[in-house]
Design an enzyme around this catalytic site. Structure first.
Site: not given
Length: 383
Positions: A106-107
């Site tokens: 994810c980020f």
């Protein structure tokens, strides 16, 4: 849980922060960020299979700001449940089974990737994630470009429009194709089917190519095609612009007839074939024609209104003849564009680079020169 599932969980690969391995070996990646995040920039081997849609992520983000993390997590589970959750997990599962050597992220390598990983594990398909997520990988690539690029000697291949520089470049043993990464030929007529990557995606792909180059060739001279700061709408990173402006310049020179023929092949025949392959014969021709009209319109101010309308008339005549199986009529507007637009612009720009020219010659001579490793290693830097 079945014995096979138990075995898969027992043998699961560990989470990784080995970005060099990930990029060198083109590891398949599940990007669990929202589509808007993915569109702003991603990695060449990543597929966007988001945990949340853009709308869901916006709601969870608002909840986090107002009520904190626990409330945001609770809302996220309310938004992604039942059939919605099953469909997303099934998509991750299919990817994981097709690409067992891959990873998810994810980020920041935090909550979204942990939840995705946990849900996958619950189905019996454990899958490793990338520690630090997108942010850490992006930082790694920025550092790779900024720190390693100055150590790689560059040689710049230049020449007039239509000299088939890209064809020459991609036949060399050591090169990076900037126009290929940008999916654009660099001129007003250089648009290609499929569109261009986002700026960050272009920079990521460039840094990955440099990483691969270094691991394969060390710090041997690297040949790049001469480019302005923009290739279409993709901007060369400032660190690369600076290095290219100090690098020795090799010029390939071909006849006007050869240049017209090359441009006719690249911008007319090849572009039309790609357009018709995507949209079909009639619609593809219309897309092709509209693209050329738009490109011509970008030169109107430089050409002047009268000359622009004259060349546009030649372009339309070319379309009509093309439909009558006489596509070579397009050469009637390509030739004056060289004489009145591209060549004067090239001559002006070359006056600023004269001191960097180390060799010039025809295609065969330049090809031989750029393959001579001993000569390239002796080239100076014009700092």
């Amino acid at each position: 849980m079945t014995p096979n599932c138990d075995n898969r969980i027992a043998n699961v690969r560990k989470d990784s922060a080995d970005f060099t391995d990930i990029f060198l070996h083109d590891r398949p990646l599940i990007d669990t960020r929202a589509p808007l995040e993915f569109a702003k920039g991603a990695f060449p081997t990543a597929v966007n299979l988001p945990l949340m849609t853009d709308q869901e992520r916006a709601k969870v983000g608002t909840c986090y700001k107002k009520h904190g993390q626990d409330a945001a997590i609770k809302l996220g589970h309310q938004l992604v449940k039942g059939a919605t959750k099953e469909a997303r997990v099934a998509a991750w599962q299919r990817f994981a089974e097709q690409h067992p050597e891959g990873y998810l992220y994810c980020f920041r390598g935090g909550l979204r990737s942990r939840i995705s990983q946990q849900w996958l594990t619950e189905t019996g398909t454990p899958y490793p994630r990338i520690s630090g997520g997108y942010k850490a990988m992006r930082r790694f690539l920025i550092d790779e470009l900024e720190q390693q690029l100055p150590k790689v000697p560059l040689v710049i291949l230049g020449g007039r429009t239509g000299c088939a520089k890209t064809h020459l470049l991609t036949g060399l043993p050591r090169f990076i194709d900037l126009e290929g990464l940008a999916n654009h030929r660099g001129s007003a007529f250089g648009k290609r089917i499929g569109g261009q990557p986002a700026q960050i995606g272009f920079e990521n792909a460039l840094a990955i190519d440099l990483l691969k180059y270094r691991h394969q060739h060390g710090y041997q001279p690297l040949v790049l095609e001469d480019e302005s700061h923009l290739i279409g709408r993709c901007a060369l990173p400032l660190c690369l612009q600076n290095e290219m402006q100090q690098a020795p310049l090799v010029l390939v020179e071909t006849s006007l007839e050869q240049r017209i023929e090359t441009s006719y092949r690249d911008y007319i025949l090849d572009n039309l074939a790609a357009s018709q392959q995507k949209w079909g014969e009639e619609e593809g021709f219309n897309h092709f024609a509209d693209g050329l009209r738009l490109a011509m319109s970008k030169l109107k101010r430089r050409l002047g209104d009268l000359r622009y309308r004259e060349l546009l008339a030649l372009l339309e005549h070319g379309f009509n003849d093309h439909l009558q199986e006489r596509p070579e009529s397009h050469k009637a507007w390509i030739a004056p564009l060289f004489a009145e637009y591209y060549d004067p612009m090239y001559d002006y720009q070359l006056t600023k680079k004269q001191h960097r020219i180390v060799f010039r010659g025809d295609t065969e001579a330049v090809n031989d020169y750029l393959r001579d490793e001993a000569t390239l290693k002796r080239l100076p830097s014009f700092t």
